[in-house]
Design an enzyme around this catalytic site. Structure first.
Site, PDB file in Angstrom:
ATOM      1  N   LYS A  73      25.497  -5.705  -0.983  1.00 23.13           N
ATOM      2  CA  LYS A  73      26.963  -5.867  -1.077  1.00 23.13           C
ATOM      3  C   LYS A  73      27.666  -5.135   0.065  1.00 23.13           C
ATOM      4  O   LYS A  73      28.883  -4.987   0.052  1.00 23.13           O
ATOM      5  CB  LYS A  73      27.461  -5.322  -2.419  1.00 23.13           C
ATOM      6  CG  LYS A  73      26.870  -6.030  -3.629  1.00 23.13           C
ATOM      7  CD  LYS A  73      27.327  -5.330  -4.913  1.00 23.13           C
ATOM      8  CE  LYS A  73      26.476  -5.741  -6.085  1.00 23.13           C
ATOM      9  NZ  LYS A  73      26.611  -4.817  -7.226  1.00 23.13           N
ATOM     10  N   ARG A 119      11.126   3.802   3.780  1.00 21.94           N
ATOM     11  CA  ARG A 119      10.702   2.803   4.774  1.00 21.94           C
ATOM     12  C   ARG A 119      11.938   2.001   5.166  1.00 21.94           C
ATOM     13  O   ARG A 119      12.718   1.592   4.300  1.00 21.94           O
ATOM     14  CB  ARG A 119       9.645   1.863   4.205  1.00 21.94           C
ATOM     15  CG  ARG A 119       9.379   0.694   5.156  1.00 21.94           C
ATOM     16  CD  ARG A 119       8.168  -0.095   4.800  1.00 21.94           C
ATOM     17  NE  ARG A 119       6.957   0.665   5.074  1.00 21.94           N
ATOM     18  CZ  ARG A 119       5.736   0.140   5.038  1.00 21.94           C
ATOM     19  NH1 ARG A 119       5.585  -1.137   4.748  1.00 21.94           N
ATOM     20  NH2 ARG A 119       4.684   0.873   5.290  1.00 21.94           N
ATOM     21  N   ARG A 172       0.808  -1.228   0.000  1.00 19.95           N
ATOM     22  CA  ARG A 172       0.000   0.000   0.000  1.00 19.95           C
ATOM     23  C   ARG A 172       0.838   1.272   0.000  1.00 19.95           C
ATOM     24  O   ARG A 172       0.651   2.160  -0.833  1.00 19.95           O
ATOM     25  CB  ARG A 172      -0.915   0.033   1.241  1.00 19.95           C
ATOM     26  CG  ARG A 172      -2.184  -0.757   1.113  1.00 19.95           C
ATOM     27  CD  ARG A 172      -2.532  -1.343   2.460  1.00 19.95           C
ATOM     28  NE  ARG A 172      -1.537  -2.332   2.791  1.00 19.95           N
ATOM     29  CZ  ARG A 172      -1.629  -3.615   2.416  1.00 19.95           C
ATOM     30  NH1 ARG A 172      -2.699  -4.025   1.809  1.00 19.95           N
ATOM     31  NH2 ARG A 172      -0.660  -4.475   2.668  1.00 19.95           N
ATOM     32  N   THR A 173       1.766   1.387   0.962  1.00 21.16           N
ATOM     33  CA  THR A 173       2.491   2.646   1.152  1.00 21.16           C
ATOM     34  C   THR A 173       3.333   2.975  -0.080  1.00 21.16           C
ATOM     35  O   THR A 173       3.354   4.116  -0.550  1.00 21.16           O
ATOM     36  CB  THR A 173       3.376   2.541   2.409  1.00 21.16           C
ATOM     37  OG1 THR A 173       2.574   2.042   3.482  1.00 21.16           O
ATOM     38  CG2 THR A 173       3.943   3.895   2.797  1.00 21.16           C
ATOM     39  N   HIS A 190       4.644   5.608  11.710  1.00 22.22           N
ATOM     40  CA  HIS A 190       4.189   5.486  10.313  1.00 22.22           C
ATOM     41  C   HIS A 190       3.248   6.689  10.110  1.00 22.22           C
ATOM     42  O   HIS A 190       2.024   6.545  10.071  1.00 22.22           O
ATOM     43  CB  HIS A 190       3.464   4.156  10.142  1.00 22.22           C
ATOM     44  CG  HIS A 190       3.169   3.774   8.717  1.00 22.22           C
ATOM     45  ND1 HIS A 190       3.342   4.637   7.642  1.00 22.22           N
ATOM     46  CD2 HIS A 190       2.711   2.612   8.180  1.00 22.22           C
ATOM     47  CE1 HIS A 190       3.002   4.021   6.535  1.00 22.22           C
ATOM     48  NE2 HIS A 190       2.615   2.788   6.828  1.00 22.22           N
TER      49      HIS A 190
HETATM   50  N1   CP Z   1      -0.408  -0.100   5.873  1.00 18.39           N
HETATM   51  C1   CP Z   1       0.791  -0.335   5.336  1.00 18.39           C
HETATM   52  O1   CP Z   1       1.799   0.310   5.684  1.00 18.39           O
HETATM   53  O2   CP Z   1       0.824  -1.319   4.387  1.00 18.39           O
HETATM   54  P1   CP Z   1       2.133  -1.767   3.559  1.00 18.39           P
HETATM   55  O3   CP Z   1       3.081  -2.416   4.551  1.00 18.39           O
HETATM   56  O4   CP Z   1       1.640  -2.716   2.509  1.00 18.39           O
HETATM   57  O5   CP Z   1       2.754  -0.535   2.982  1.00 18.39           O
END
Ligand code: CP
Length: 307
Positions: free
Chosen positions: A87, A109, A59-60, A137
């Site tokens: 590496k 991320r 999603r993100t 998040h």
């Molecule tokens: N909600 C969320 O962060 O989903 P993903 O881990 O798929 O990005």
């Protein structure tokens, strides 16, 4: 107010209530844009954004990429698993090499808490935290707040229960900060072993009985058990967890009022939530995903200083 008080989006903890309202109001305008036949605006033309994902995401990652493209930014994508990180290259070397290609903003991320803050101190680009370990998040919390506001009119005085694996959840922490700054009341519910020791200091209600939490709240945000972050056993079995903390249709229908059901995804169907609840008429799970694009457009637009 047209500008955010921060240069980066590292966590909700750093945002003021005014920042959050500005992001949500800007997202409402962008939601209108992405529902037009022509969904693209030139707002971030000449801005280059790198999406750096050192941890899996569906999603993100897709939502940020779509938001960037809707704003006409130039986009480059990086996945650690197929890069020179394997590496032995350091995070700063990786990012500085990407920035040498004249990148303006980095969406990252990373599995380590604090990775986005670390990066913001060592490189000259705007940093957006797309999830740092079990820490924060922020864009998930903002899209959750946007979705609740859209569904219930406003957040002030609303009662939100966050249910499940609070200990390992960056979504829980960012949601607690965001909802409280917006004037909502927050309860967390789950097994004692999946509650952080510092939870009381966050000013939330703590409940271990799922029915009581559901009877209290206007909105239930069901979280996934984060098995990938659990190095020891926190409960006897998934089956027992589901019996005590899983939400099913029978339980939902037995409540004295209709509540709104949310989930940040990915869902473990049949564990924390059954399919008939996740796909039912009280669920706004897909609205959350839709709103994520508008909210991320707002964050990128405001951080770029194009307001
Ligand atoms: N909600 C969320 O962060 O989903 P993903 O881990 O798929 O990005």
């Amino acid at each position: 107010m047209n500008n955010l008080s921060t240069k980066h989006l590292l966590g909700i903890k750093d945002l003021t209530a005014d920042d959050i309202h500005l992001i949500l109001n800007t997202a409402a305008s962008f939601k209108e844009v992405i529902n037009r036949p022509i969904k693209k605006v030139p707002s971030l033309r000449d801005i280059t954004i790198a999406n750096l994902f050192f941890e899996n995401s569906t999603r993100t990652k897709l939502s940020f990429e779509l938001a960037e493209k809707r704003l006409s930014a130039d986009v480059i994508n990086f996945a650690a698993s197929s890069s020179s990180v394997t590496k032995g290259e350091t995070l700063i070397d990786t990012v500085n090499n990407i920035l040498a290609m004249k990148v303006d903003m980095v969406v990252m991320r990373h599995p380590n808490p604090g990775a986005a803050l670390f990066l913001s101190k060592h490189v000259d680009a705007k940093i957006v935290n797309a999830g740092d370990g079990a820490h924060e998040h922020p864009t998930q919390a903002l899209l959750d707040a946007f979705s609740i506001r859209e569904k219930l009119g406003n957040l002030k005085g609303k009662k939100i229960a966050i249910i499940g694996d609070i200990l390992h959840s960056r979504v829980a922490l960012s949601n607690i900060f965001c909802l409280q700054k917006c004037g909502a009341e927050v309860m967390v519910c789950g097994p004692t072993t999946l509650m952080p020791k510092y939870i009381q200091s966050l000013g939330v209600k703590v409940e271990h009985d799922l029915r009581k939490a559901l009877e209290w709240c206007d909105v239930a945000n069901m979280l996934r058990i984060q098995l990938e972050r659990q190095d020891i056993k926190y409960f006897p079995s998934l089956r027992e967890y589901t019996m005590l903390f899983g939400l099913n249709k029978e339980l939902l229908d037995s409540l004295s009022k209709k509540i709104v059901i949310m989930h940040p995804g990915p869902i473990n169907r049949g564990v924390e939530i059954t399919s008939d609840v996740a796909d039912g008429d009280q669920s706004i799970i897909l609205e959350q995903v839709e709103n994520g694009v508008a909210v991320r457009m707002a964050v990128l637009f405001l951080l770029a200083g194009r307001a």
